[in-house]
Design a protein around this motif. Structure first.
Motif, PDB file in Angstrom:
ATOM      1  N   HIS A   5       0.797  -0.759  -0.405  1.00 46.88           N
ATOM      2  CA  HIS A   5       0.059  -0.316   0.007  1.00 46.88           C
ATOM      3  C   HIS A   5       0.065   1.432  -0.398  1.00 46.88           C
ATOM      4  N   LEU A   6       0.208   1.891  -0.415  1.00 51.33           N
ATOM      5  CA  LEU A   6       0.741   4.192  -0.808  1.00 51.33           C
ATOM      6  C   LEU A   6       0.859   4.115   0.632  1.00 51.33           C
ATOM      7  N   LEU A   7       2.001   5.334   1.391  1.00 48.56           N
ATOM      8  CA  LEU A   7       1.993   5.356   2.312  1.00 48.56           C
ATOM      9  C   LEU A   7       1.126   7.384   2.019  1.00 48.56           C
ATOM     10  N   ARG A   8       0.710   8.185   3.232  1.00 45.40           N
ATOM     11  CA  ARG A   8       0.611   9.959   2.522  1.00 45.40           C
ATOM     12  C   ARG A   8       2.299  10.458   1.783  1.00 45.40           C
ATOM     13  N   LYS A   9       3.296   9.616   2.557  1.00 48.08           N
ATOM     14  CA  LYS A   9       4.714   9.934   1.855  1.00 48.08           C
ATOM     15  C   LYS A   9       4.821  10.559  -0.081  1.00 48.08           C
ATOM     16  N   GLY A  10       4.628   9.059   0.171  1.00 48.77           N
ATOM     17  CA  GLY A  10       4.316   8.380  -1.765  1.00 48.77           C
ATOM     18  C   GLY A  10       3.308   8.694  -2.068  1.00 48.77           C
ATOM     19  N   GLU A  11       1.784   8.644  -1.921  1.00 45.16           N
ATOM     20  CA  GLU A  11       0.838   9.305  -2.155  1.00 45.16           C
ATOM     21  C   GLU A  11       1.131  11.223  -2.736  1.00 45.16           C
ATOM     22  N   THR A  12       2.224  11.288  -2.290  1.00 47.78           N
ATOM     23  CA  THR A  12       2.228  12.824  -1.891  1.00 47.78           C
ATOM     24  C   THR A  12       3.011  13.159  -3.917  1.00 47.78           C
ATOM     25  N   ILE A  13       4.463  12.482  -3.168  1.00 47.36           N
ATOM     26  CA  ILE A  13       5.555  11.878  -4.486  1.00 47.36           C
ATOM     27  C   ILE A  13       4.843  12.365  -5.818  1.00 47.36           C
ATOM     28  N   LEU A  14       3.929  10.918  -5.817  1.00 46.17           N
ATOM     29  CA  LEU A  14       3.416   9.829  -6.831  1.00 46.17           C
ATOM     30  C   LEU A  14       2.455  11.617  -7.375  1.00 46.17           C
ATOM     31  N   ALA A  15       1.648  11.903  -6.523  1.00 43.17           N
ATOM     32  CA  ALA A  15       0.765  13.057  -7.483  1.00 43.17           C
ATOM     33  C   ALA A  15       1.504  13.917  -8.270  1.00 43.17           C
ATOM     34  N   GLN A  16       2.702  14.042  -7.667  1.00 43.78           N
ATOM     35  CA  GLN A  16       3.472  15.480  -8.106  1.00 43.78           C
ATOM     36  C   GLN A  16       3.958  15.423  -9.507  1.00 43.78           C
ATOM     37  N   LEU A  17       4.090  14.013  -9.427  1.00 40.27           N
ATOM     38  CA  LEU A  17       5.205  13.224 -10.653  1.00 40.27           C
ATOM     39  C   LEU A  17       4.459  12.530 -11.398  1.00 40.27           C
ATOM     40  N   ALA A  18       3.438  12.400 -11.064  1.00 41.92           N
ATOM     41  CA  ALA A  18       1.767  11.906 -12.090  1.00 41.92           C
ATOM     42  C   ALA A  18       1.631  13.095 -13.267  1.00 41.92           C
ATOM     43  N   GLU A  19       1.335  13.980 -12.315  1.00 40.04           N
ATOM     44  CA  GLU A  19       0.947  15.082 -13.277  1.00 40.04           C
ATOM     45  C   GLU A  19       1.940  16.127 -14.415  1.00 40.04           C
ATOM     46  N   GLN A  20       3.338  15.939 -13.469  1.00 40.75           N
ATOM     47  CA  GLN A  20       4.911  16.141 -14.743  1.00 40.75           C
ATOM     48  C   GLN A  20       4.306  15.400 -15.620  1.00 40.75           C
ATOM     49  N   HIS A  21       4.224  14.105 -15.501  1.00 40.41           N
ATOM     50  CA  HIS A  21       4.194  13.580 -16.515  1.00 40.41           C
ATOM     51  C   HIS A  21       3.724  13.894 -17.617  1.00 40.41           C
ATOM     52  N   ARG A  22       2.367  14.143 -17.216  1.00 34.69           N
ATOM     53  CA  ARG A  22       1.349  14.205 -18.153  1.00 34.69           C
ATOM     54  C   ARG A  22       1.578  15.184 -18.911  1.00 34.69           C
ATOM     55  N   VAL A  23       1.594  16.102 -18.482  1.00 33.07           N
ATOM     56  CA  VAL A  23       1.976  17.398 -18.749  1.00 33.07           C
ATOM     57  C   VAL A  23       2.495  17.160 -20.064  1.00 33.07           C
ATOM     58  N   GLU A  24       3.916  16.402 -20.068  1.00 35.38           N
ATOM     59  CA  GLU A  24       5.064  16.065 -20.449  1.00 35.38           C
ATOM     60  C   GLU A  24       4.819  15.065 -21.643  1.00 35.38           C
ATOM     61  N   LEU A  25       3.405  14.210 -21.353  1.00 32.56           N
ATOM     62  CA  LEU A  25       3.056  13.154 -22.364  1.00 32.56           C
ATOM     63  C   LEU A  25       1.837  13.811 -23.228  1.00 32.56           C
ATOM     64  N   LEU A  26       1.280  15.057 -22.999  1.00 32.22           N
ATOM     65  CA  LEU A  26       0.573  15.734 -23.579  1.00 32.22           C
ATOM     66  C   LEU A  26       1.268  16.449 -24.551  1.00 32.22           C
ATOM     67  N   SER A  27       2.781  16.698 -24.565  1.00 34.51           N
ATOM     68  CA  SER A  27       3.131  17.683 -25.184  1.00 34.51           C
ATOM     69  C   SER A  27       3.642  17.005 -25.983  1.00 34.51           C
ATOM     70  N   LEU A  28       4.049  15.660 -25.979  1.00 35.20           N
ATOM     71  CA  LEU A  28       4.138  14.532 -27.395  1.00 35.20           C
ATOM     72  C   LEU A  28       2.822  14.786 -28.188  1.00 35.20           C
ATOM     73  N   GLU A  29       2.309  14.744 -27.708  1.00 33.29           N
ATOM     74  CA  GLU A  29       0.886  14.909 -28.781  1.00 33.29           C
ATOM     75  C   GLU A  29       0.378  15.069 -30.239  1.00 33.29           C
ATOM     76  N   GLY A  30       0.811  14.347 -30.775  1.00 34.88           N
ATOM     77  CA  GLY A  30       0.750  15.287 -32.203  1.00 34.88           C
ATOM     78  C   GLY A  30       2.402  14.919 -33.065  1.00 34.88           C
ATOM     79  N   VAL A  31       3.325  14.626 -31.689  1.00 29.18           N
ATOM     80  CA  VAL A  31       4.488  14.253 -32.318  1.00 29.18           C
ATOM     81  C   VAL A  31       5.398  13.748 -33.079  1.00 29.18           C
ATOM     82  N   PHE A  32       4.468  12.397 -33.010  1.00 29.94           N
ATOM     83  CA  PHE A  32       5.175  10.770 -33.588  1.00 29.94           C
ATOM     84  C   PHE A  32       3.122  10.217 -33.609  1.00 29.94           C
ATOM     85  N   THR A  33       2.711   9.573 -35.073  1.00 31.44           N
ATOM     86  CA  THR A  33       2.425   8.371 -34.625  1.00 31.44           C
ATOM     87  C   THR A  33       3.376   6.678 -34.170  1.00 31.44           C
TER      88      THR A  33
END
Length: 136
Positions: A101-129
């Motif tokens: 199970h995730l603990l609060r600290k793990g949840e916090t770090i994961l949420a921050q990193l997941a948002e950064q990864h989501r933004v980066e993935l969205l920036s790649l949209e349409g760059v390649f197929t």
């Protein structure tokens, strides 16, 4: 010798796809390490939170998701436990099964990193197929 089933454009598409994957991996490595964890620790947190149907996973399930050996995942979990990111719990249903199970600290770090990864993935949209290899 070149495969007769692959054209120059097939190789170019595969090359571009691998290049963009590696760029994303490098981005991920950098932002994860800036948070003070390793890329594997991030993936462990992500696979726990993202496991289908529940907010925990077993060691075996995590080993499959990480494509790693069971004993290596146990060591990874132990390191994450020492950092206060996760905890192991015996299953209430089957005492032989260990849930991670995730603990609060793990949840916090994961949420921050997941948002950064989501933004980066969205920036790649349409760059390649995704390459579609012809089968002749």
């Amino acid at each position: 010798m070149t495969s007769p089933n692959l054209s120059k454009s097939d190789f170019a598409a595969l090359s571009e796809f691998r290049y963009q994957m590696r760029r994303f991996e490098r981005f991920s490595e950098d932002v994860v390490q800036a948070q003070g964890i390793t890329p594997l620790q991030y993936l462990l947190l992500l696979h726990i939170k993202g496991y289908p149907g529940r907010d925990w996973a077993t060691v075996g399930e995590l080993a499959e998701r990480l494509q790693a050996k069971h004993h290596g995942v146990v060591a990874l979990i132990t390191r994450c436990e020492a950092m206060g990111l996760v905890e192991r719990r015996n299953s209430a249903i089957d005492r032989r099964r260990v849930e991670v199970h995730l603990l609060r600290k793990g949840e916090t770090i994961l949420a921050q990193l997941a948002e950064q990864h989501r933004v980066e993935l969205l920036s790649l949209e349409g760059v390649f197929t995704i390459p579609r290899i012809r089968h002749e």
